[in-house]
Design a protein around this motif. Structure first.
Motif, PDB file in Angstrom:
ATOM      1  N   GLY A 235       0.818  -1.214   0.000  1.00  0.00           N
ATOM      2  CA  GLY A 235       0.000   0.000   0.000  1.00  0.00           C
ATOM      3  C   GLY A 235       0.849   1.261   0.000  1.00  0.00           C
ATOM      4  O   GLY A 235       0.372   2.351  -0.323  1.00  0.00           O
ATOM      5  N   TYR A 236       2.137   1.118   0.368  1.00  0.00           N
ATOM      6  CA  TYR A 236       3.023   2.285   0.439  1.00  0.00           C
ATOM      7  C   TYR A 236       3.504   2.729  -0.942  1.00  0.00           C
ATOM      8  O   TYR A 236       4.137   3.771  -1.078  1.00  0.00           O
ATOM      9  N   GLN A 237       3.188   1.934  -1.975  1.00  0.00           N
ATOM     10  CA  GLN A 237       3.724   2.257  -3.301  1.00  0.00           C
ATOM     11  C   GLN A 237       3.004   3.435  -3.956  1.00  0.00           C
ATOM     12  O   GLN A 237       3.620   4.255  -4.619  1.00  0.00           O
ATOM     13  N   ARG A 238       1.688   3.469  -3.824  1.00  0.00           N
ATOM     14  CA  ARG A 238       0.904   4.583  -4.367  1.00  0.00           C
ATOM     15  C   ARG A 238      -0.209   4.873  -3.376  1.00  0.00           C
ATOM     16  O   ARG A 238      -1.018   3.981  -3.111  1.00  0.00           O
ATOM     17  N   TYR A 239      -0.246   6.074  -2.884  1.00  0.00           N
ATOM     18  CA  TYR A 239      -1.302   6.386  -1.916  1.00  0.00           C
ATOM     19  C   TYR A 239      -1.492   7.886  -1.802  1.00  0.00           C
ATOM     20  O   TYR A 239      -0.672   8.669  -2.276  1.00  0.00           O
ATOM     21  N   PHE A 240      -2.596   8.267  -1.183  1.00  0.00           N
ATOM     22  CA  PHE A 240      -2.739   9.655  -0.760  1.00  0.00           C
ATOM     23  C   PHE A 240      -3.290   9.645   0.656  1.00  0.00           C
ATOM     24  O   PHE A 240      -3.766   8.612   1.140  1.00  0.00           O
ATOM     25  N   HIS A 248      -4.757   3.799  -0.218  1.00  0.00           N
ATOM     26  CA  HIS A 248      -3.767   3.327  -1.191  1.00  0.00           C
ATOM     27  C   HIS A 248      -4.446   2.637  -2.374  1.00  0.00           C
ATOM     28  O   HIS A 248      -5.672   2.525  -2.424  1.00  0.00           O
ATOM     29  N   HIS A 249      -3.618   2.175  -3.285  1.00  0.00           N
ATOM     30  CA  HIS A 249      -4.082   1.786  -4.626  1.00  0.00           C
ATOM     31  C   HIS A 249      -4.481   0.319  -4.779  1.00  0.00           C
ATOM     32  O   HIS A 249      -4.812  -0.105  -5.871  1.00  0.00           O
ATOM     33  N   ILE A 250      -4.394  -0.453  -3.706  1.00  0.00           N
ATOM     34  CA  ILE A 250      -4.816  -1.855  -3.827  1.00  0.00           C
ATOM     35  C   ILE A 250      -6.184  -1.970  -3.158  1.00  0.00           C
ATOM     36  O   ILE A 250      -6.317  -1.775  -1.945  1.00  0.00           O
ATOM     37  N   ILE A 251      -7.182  -2.240  -3.967  1.00  0.00           N
ATOM     38  CA  ILE A 251      -8.572  -2.118  -3.523  1.00  0.00           C
ATOM     39  C   ILE A 251      -9.161  -3.500  -3.251  1.00  0.00           C
ATOM     40  O   ILE A 251      -8.973  -4.433  -4.045  1.00  0.00           O
ATOM     41  N   ASP A 252      -9.867  -3.599  -2.148  1.00  0.00           N
ATOM     42  CA  ASP A 252     -10.617  -4.828  -1.891  1.00  0.00           C
ATOM     43  C   ASP A 252     -11.895  -4.775  -2.735  1.00  0.00           C
ATOM     44  O   ASP A 252     -12.751  -3.908  -2.529  1.00  0.00           O
ATOM     45  N   THR A 255     -15.319  -4.287  -0.999  1.00  0.00           N
ATOM     46  CA  THR A 255     -15.719  -3.038  -0.338  1.00  0.00           C
ATOM     47  C   THR A 255     -15.507  -1.797  -1.208  1.00  0.00           C
ATOM     48  O   THR A 255     -16.099  -0.755  -0.958  1.00  0.00           O
ATOM     49  N   GLY A 256     -14.603  -1.906  -2.182  1.00  0.00           N
ATOM     50  CA  GLY A 256     -14.261  -0.735  -2.998  1.00  0.00           C
ATOM     51  C   GLY A 256     -13.302   0.215  -2.284  1.00  0.00           C
ATOM     52  O   GLY A 256     -13.020   1.309  -2.759  1.00  0.00           O
ATOM     53  N   ILE A 257     -12.800  -0.219  -1.141  1.00  0.00           N
ATOM     54  CA  ILE A 257     -11.908   0.620  -0.329  1.00  0.00           C
ATOM     55  C   ILE A 257     -10.520  -0.044  -0.276  1.00  0.00           C
ATOM     56  O   ILE A 257     -10.409  -1.269  -0.429  1.00  0.00           O
ATOM     57  N   SER A 258      -9.487   0.754  -0.032  1.00  0.00           N
ATOM     58  CA  SER A 258      -8.134   0.198   0.101  1.00  0.00           C
ATOM     59  C   SER A 258      -8.150  -1.019   1.010  1.00  0.00           C
ATOM     60  O   SER A 258      -8.736  -0.972   2.094  1.00  0.00           O
ATOM     61  N   ALA A 259      -7.478  -2.066   0.579  1.00  0.00           N
ATOM     62  CA  ALA A 259      -7.467  -3.300   1.363  1.00  0.00           C
ATOM     63  C   ALA A 259      -6.713  -3.094   2.671  1.00  0.00           C
ATOM     64  O   ALA A 259      -5.622  -2.513   2.681  1.00  0.00           O
ATOM     65  N   HIS A 260      -7.300  -3.554   3.766  1.00  0.00           N
ATOM     66  CA  HIS A 260      -6.609  -3.544   5.064  1.00  0.00           C
ATOM     67  C   HIS A 260      -6.733  -4.931   5.647  1.00  0.00           C
ATOM     68  O   HIS A 260      -7.550  -5.199   6.515  1.00  0.00           O
ATOM     69  N   SER A 261      -5.902  -5.812   5.123  1.00  0.00           N
ATOM     70  CA  SER A 261      -6.009  -7.220   5.487  1.00  0.00           C
ATOM     71  C   SER A 261      -5.066  -7.584   6.613  1.00  0.00           C
ATOM     72  O   SER A 261      -5.008  -8.729   7.031  1.00  0.00           O
ATOM     73  N   GLY A 262      -4.276  -6.614   7.066  1.00  0.00           N
ATOM     74  CA  GLY A 262      -3.270  -6.920   8.086  1.00  0.00           C
ATOM     75  C   GLY A 262      -1.892  -7.142   7.493  1.00  0.00           C
ATOM     76  O   GLY A 262      -0.926  -7.324   8.229  1.00  0.00           O
ATOM     77  N   VAL A 285      -4.773  -8.364  -0.665  1.00  0.00           N
ATOM     78  CA  VAL A 285      -6.194  -8.185  -0.331  1.00  0.00           C
ATOM     79  C   VAL A 285      -6.656  -9.297   0.630  1.00  0.00           C
ATOM     80  O   VAL A 285      -7.447  -9.059   1.543  1.00  0.00           O
ATOM     81  N   MET A 286      -6.140 -10.503   0.436  1.00  0.00           N
ATOM     82  CA  MET A 286      -6.650 -11.667   1.171  1.00  0.00           C
ATOM     83  C   MET A 286      -6.195 -11.725   2.631  1.00  0.00           C
ATOM     84  O   MET A 286      -6.917 -12.231   3.492  1.00  0.00           O
ATOM     85  N   GLY A 287      -4.975 -11.291   2.902  1.00  0.00           N
ATOM     86  CA  GLY A 287      -4.461 -11.376   4.263  1.00  0.00           C
ATOM     87  C   GLY A 287      -3.755 -12.702   4.532  1.00  0.00           C
ATOM     88  O   GLY A 287      -3.791 -13.628   3.717  1.00  0.00           O
ATOM     89  N   LEU A 288      -3.143 -12.764   5.721  1.00  0.00           N
ATOM     90  CA  LEU A 288      -2.239 -13.862   6.063  1.00  0.00           C
ATOM     91  C   LEU A 288      -2.906 -15.241   6.038  1.00  0.00           C
ATOM     92  O   LEU A 288      -2.386 -16.177   5.446  1.00  0.00           O
ATOM     93  N   ASP A 289      -4.057 -15.372   6.677  1.00  0.00           N
ATOM     94  CA  ASP A 289      -4.662 -16.703   6.802  1.00  0.00           C
ATOM     95  C   ASP A 289      -5.059 -17.264   5.445  1.00  0.00           C
ATOM     96  O   ASP A 289      -4.735 -18.413   5.110  1.00  0.00           O
ATOM     97  N   LYS A 290      -5.721 -16.433   4.647  1.00  0.00           N
ATOM     98  CA  LYS A 290      -6.143 -16.916   3.327  1.00  0.00           C
ATOM     99  C   LYS A 290      -4.935 -17.136   2.417  1.00  0.00           C
ATOM    100  O   LYS A 290      -4.950 -18.009   1.551  1.00  0.00           O
ATOM    101  N   ALA A 291      -3.890 -16.324   2.610  1.00  0.00           N
ATOM    102  CA  ALA A 291      -2.663 -16.505   1.820  1.00  0.00           C
ATOM    103  C   ALA A 291      -2.066 -17.881   2.107  1.00  0.00           C
ATOM    104  O   ALA A 291      -1.629 -18.595   1.192  1.00  0.00           O
TER     105      ALA A 291
END
Ligand code: AMP
Ligand code: MG
Length: 332
Positions: A235-240, A248-252, A255-262, A285-291
């Motif tokens: 998320g640190y690559q492109r953001y405002f 940031h630029h990776i969208i879930d 939700t249509g919102i920046s992914a906050h998967s942990g 987008v998926m997070g640790l457990d799903k990864a």
């Protein structure tokens, strides 16, 4: 204050690389700007200069083919007409993207375009959309609205494509093929956060590919590798930033919102750079457990994951080749 940063993620450490002794190991480098990214290409040997020229041509070609912002690109035409006969290459890449969507429960979704637009990532005029705007844009986000029949791609439900999550991985794979076909056996390609290495260093050592620490200076760690891609999403690559919140630029796509998967950094390691790129976005987008679930079902790739609380997880396949100052949690 809105801030926008495009950060180069991975630094390539070409350590202890003594000056090439003969023309077969001579180093040639080229900087190319395409796909909104500064690309650093380095190849060795007597065919390197010619190979780099071809690589630059390919980067510009694929940018003009796949960028939805380039008037007349195949994706631009498709998005504006809802259906188009495209090149076999574009059709195949869209098909691969859809496969990754299917394998990741839709975490990777190339119909994310209208949501990217809403947040201003396309025009770089950033803003936080209203809930109503978001739900309207989200109604057109569904990879199942995309069908590929031969070379005809059709979008239903008002969907539009954005290949930004996969195009650079595809390009680094194409450049690697070009290098091989032009007689280059040692090269390193860095497309922003995407690194692909061909062969080993000219002196026979493994390449050392460092993964940037998302919090700033330094690295999460360094991978010794040959003939593979190391593709990083963060998320640190492109953001405002607005009102103290970072968007940031990776969208879930749910939700249509920046992914906050942990997770704050995801690197995928596999020679299949197209897949690595799609998966890096999806896993973010998926997070640790799903990864971990995804990896257990397949194991044909490796991962380096950093969580929001600075824990680093790596898969068993790179346990011996990944060095880090962080304590490493190995996923078996
Ligand atoms: P990457 O840096 O490879 O993770 O890709 C991020 C880019 O992919 C964004 O700039 C968008 O163009 C696009 N994108 C954002 N979210 C998604 C998503 N969930 N699935 C597919 N592409 C996405
Ligand atoms: Mg990606």
């Amino acid at each position: 204050m809105k801030k926008f940063i495009i950060a180069a993620l991975c630094l390539i450490l070409i350590t202890s690389c003594s000056a090439p002794q003969d023309s077969n190991t001579e180093k040639y480098s080229k900087t190319v700007y395409a796909m909104d990214t500064i690309m650093e290409l380095t190849a060795y040997g007597r065919n390197a200069e010619a190979a780099l020229k071809k690589a630059e041509t390919e980067a510009k070609y694929l940018d003009a083919l796949l960028s939805r912002g380039i008037n007349g690109s195949e994706i631009y035409t498709l998005n504006h007409h809802g259906s188009a006969e495209v090149s076999a290459e574009t059709a195949q890449l869209v098909t691969r993207a859809l496969d990754i969507s299917g394998n990741t429960g839709g975490a990777f979704d190339i119909t994310i375009a209208p949501v990217m637009d809403l947040w201003g990532f396309f025009t770089k005029k950033f803003r936080v959309p209203s809930d109503t705007e978001l739900s309207e844009a989200l109604s057109a986000v569904n990879y199942q609205n995309v069908s590929v029949n031969g070379n005809t791609v059709t979008l239903s439900g008002g969907s539009q494509l954005d290949l930004g999550g996969i195009a650079k991985g595809y390009l680094s794979g194409k450049i690697t093929e070009i290098f091989k076909n032009t007689g280059v056996s040692s090269a390193i390609i860095s497309l922003g956060g995407n690194v692909q290495c061909l062969g080993k260093k000219p002196n026979g050592d493994m390449w050392k590919i460092a993964i940037q620490n998302p919090d700033g200076e330094g690295f999460i760690g360094t991978l010794s590798a040959s003939d593979t891609a190391v593709i990083t999403s963060g998320g640190y690559q492109r953001y405002f930033e607005q009102d103290g919140i970072i968007y940031h630029h990776i969208i879930d796509p749910k939700t249509g919102i920046s992914a906050h998967s942990g997770l704050k950094s995801v690197s995928i390691i596999t020679p299949d750079s197209t897949r690595a790129d799609g998966l890096s976005t999806a896993v973010y987008v998926m997070g640790l457990d799903k990864a971990q679930e995804l990896w257990h079902g397949d194991k044909s790739f490796d991962m380096v994951l950093m969580t929001d609380d600075n824990k680093v997880y790596i898969t068993g396949g790179i346990a011996d080749s990944f060095k880090s100052d962080f304590e490493l949690n190995i996923i078996h």
